[in-house]
Design a protein around this motif. Structure first.
Motif, PDB file in Angstrom:
ATOM      1  N   PRO A   5       0.806  -1.223   0.000  1.00 42.59           N
ATOM      2  CA  PRO A   5       0.000   0.000   0.000  1.00 42.59           C
ATOM      3  C   PRO A   5       0.834   1.266   0.000  1.00 42.59           C
ATOM      4  CG  PRO A   5      -0.025  -1.035   2.166  1.00 42.59           C
ATOM      5  CD  PRO A   5       0.643  -2.006   1.227  1.00 42.59           C
ATOM      6  N   ARG A   7       3.228   1.705  -2.035  1.00 42.42           N
ATOM      7  CA  ARG A   7       3.564   1.905  -3.441  1.00 42.42           C
ATOM      8  C   ARG A   7       2.301   1.594  -4.236  1.00 42.42           C
ATOM      9  NH1 ARG A   7       8.643  -1.640  -4.730  1.00 42.42           N
ATOM     10  NH2 ARG A   7       8.522  -0.465  -6.648  1.00 42.42           N
ATOM     11  N   PRO A   8       1.359   2.553  -4.283  1.00 45.44           N
ATOM     12  CA  PRO A   8       0.020   2.240  -4.794  1.00 45.44           C
ATOM     13  C   PRO A   8      -0.075   2.068  -6.295  1.00 45.44           C
ATOM     14  CG  PRO A   8       0.193   4.567  -4.280  1.00 45.44           C
ATOM     15  CD  PRO A   8       1.476   3.930  -3.817  1.00 45.44           C
ATOM     16  N   ALA A   9       0.910   2.532  -7.039  1.00 46.56           N
ATOM     17  CA  ALA A   9       0.793   2.441  -8.490  1.00 46.56           C
ATOM     18  C   ALA A   9       0.800   0.982  -8.930  1.00 46.56           C
ATOM     19  CB  ALA A   9       1.934   3.196  -9.162  1.00 46.56           C
ATOM     20  N   LEU A  10      -0.170   0.622  -9.766  1.00 43.97           N
ATOM     21  CA  LEU A  10      -0.329  -0.761 -10.207  1.00 43.97           C
ATOM     22  C   LEU A  10      -0.269  -0.869 -11.720  1.00 43.97           C
ATOM     23  CD1 LEU A  10      -3.362  -1.986  -8.046  1.00 43.97           C
ATOM     24  CD2 LEU A  10      -0.927  -2.287  -7.570  1.00 43.97           C
ATOM     25  N   PRO A  32       2.906  -4.402  -8.800  1.00 49.75           N
ATOM     26  CA  PRO A  32       3.379  -3.023  -8.665  1.00 49.75           C
ATOM     27  C   PRO A  32       3.897  -2.493  -9.995  1.00 49.75           C
ATOM     28  CG  PRO A  32       4.158  -4.357  -6.835  1.00 49.75           C
ATOM     29  CD  PRO A  32       3.549  -5.305  -7.821  1.00 49.75           C
ATOM     30  N   ASP A  92      -9.838   2.394 -11.486  1.00 52.25           N
ATOM     31  CA  ASP A  92      -8.958   2.278 -10.326  1.00 52.25           C
ATOM     32  C   ASP A  92      -7.898   3.374 -10.398  1.00 52.25           C
ATOM     33  OD1 ASP A  92      -7.239   1.566  -8.283  1.00 52.25           O
ATOM     34  OD2 ASP A  92      -7.297  -0.577  -8.747  1.00 52.25           O
ATOM     35  N   THR A  93      -7.914   4.285  -9.439  1.00 53.99           N
ATOM     36  CA  THR A  93      -6.970   5.398  -9.471  1.00 53.99           C
ATOM     37  C   THR A  93      -5.536   4.962  -9.180  1.00 53.99           C
ATOM     38  OG1 THR A  93      -7.442   5.909  -7.147  1.00 53.99           O
ATOM     39  CG2 THR A  93      -8.728   7.083  -8.821  1.00 53.99           C
ATOM     40  N   ARG A  94      -5.340   3.710  -8.748  1.00 57.66           N
ATOM     41  CA  ARG A  94      -3.982   3.204  -8.530  1.00 57.66           C
ATOM     42  C   ARG A  94      -3.339   2.695  -9.816  1.00 57.66           C
ATOM     43  NH1 ARG A  94      -5.002  -1.554  -4.613  1.00 57.66           N
ATOM     44  NH2 ARG A  94      -6.604  -1.853  -6.223  1.00 57.66           N
ATOM     45  N   THR A  96      -1.711   2.733 -13.078  1.00 55.47           N
ATOM     46  CA  THR A  96      -1.015   3.628 -14.006  1.00 55.47           C
ATOM     47  C   THR A  96      -0.818   2.982 -15.372  1.00 55.47           C
ATOM     48  OG1 THR A  96       1.137   2.855 -13.201  1.00 55.47           O
ATOM     49  CG2 THR A  96       0.190   4.815 -12.155  1.00 55.47           C
ATOM     50  N   VAL A 123      -0.997   8.217 -11.397  1.00 59.26           N
ATOM     51  CA  VAL A 123      -1.710   7.646 -10.265  1.00 59.26           C
ATOM     52  C   VAL A 123      -2.506   8.744  -9.568  1.00 59.26           C
ATOM     53  CG1 VAL A 123       0.149   7.984  -8.580  1.00 59.26           C
ATOM     54  CG2 VAL A 123      -1.492   6.142  -8.246  1.00 59.26           C
ATOM     55  N   GLY A 124      -3.713   8.416  -9.149  1.00 60.04           N
ATOM     56  CA  GLY A 124      -4.530   9.360  -8.411  1.00 60.04           C
ATOM     57  C   GLY A 124      -5.447  10.212  -9.254  1.00 60.04           C
TER      58      GLY A 124
END
Length: 209
Positions: A5, A7-10, A32, A92-94, A96, A123-124
């Motif tokens: 969590p 490193r939220p970028a997926l 990740p 999903d905002t995570r 990328t 991200v976001g």
């Protein structure tokens, strides 16, 4: 591999397989985004799956797609998304990087029919954030786009090597060069198959007339 969590970028790979009866099944896997969760590195994974289907003469399936991703989870130098993902990657905002592929068995020259959508975004999704969506239809277009993406990554890393003497950058550049050579070979095979298929269609048309 747990999704950290902190490193939220997926990076998410999603596949939908349409069966001969018209039924569709979808599966998604995530990992990740750093360091290999980009189109340049993950499109060769998808293209590799298409090439394996062609060599084996198999129809695409959710089972074989997941098995292929799992086989690249640990030992491969370029890992693939393999963690079960139950979300909606487009929202999903995570995420990328989202690689969404639609597969059916109705292809030509042993290749499955394929439609590909690739999303890249920050991200976001904050105000003024950027995003890019690309669509490619057919195995030849997918193979060509794959070769172009990894070649661009190889060239980007080559530019970095002109200003740094970092061993990690040098190793990743060498890996990108290997993958580029492989992707070019796959593209040539796909282009050759496409040419043969078109020639066969022309001959068939001449026979009809």
């Amino acid at each position: 591999m747990n999704l950290d969590p902190r490193r939220p970028a997926l990076c998410v790979a999603q596949a939908t397989v349409v069966g001969a009866d018209g039924s569709a099944t979808t599966v998604a896997r995530a990992m990740p985004a750093a360091p290999f969760g980009t189109p340049a590195w993950q499109l060769p994974v998808v293209a590799g799956y298409l090439g394996r289907l062609r060599r084996a003469g198999d129809a695409p399936s959710i089972g074989s797609f997941v098995t292929y991703l799992d086989s690249r989870a640990g030992g491969s130098r370029v890992p693939a998304p393999h963690r079960p993902y139950a979300g909606m990657p487009w929202h999903d905002t995570r995420a990328t990087c989202v690689i969404d592929v639609l597969l059916t068995s109705r292809g030509s020259m042993g290749w499955p029919a394929v439609s590909l959508v690739v999303l890249q975004q920050e991200v976001g999704r904050r105000d003024c954030s950027w995003s890019r969506v690309e669509r490619h239809r057919g195995y030849l277009a997918v193979a060509r786009h794959t070769a172009d993406e990894i070649a661009a990554e190889r060239d980007r890393l080559a530019d970095r090597l002109r200003t740094t003497d970092d061993d990690n950058v040098r190793q990743v550049h060498a890996l990108a060069t290997e993958v580029t050579t492989w992707a070019d070979k796959l593209h040539r095979a796909a282009r050759g198959g496409h040419t043969l298929a078109r020639a066969a269609d022309v001959r068939k048309g001449l026979q009809v007339h």
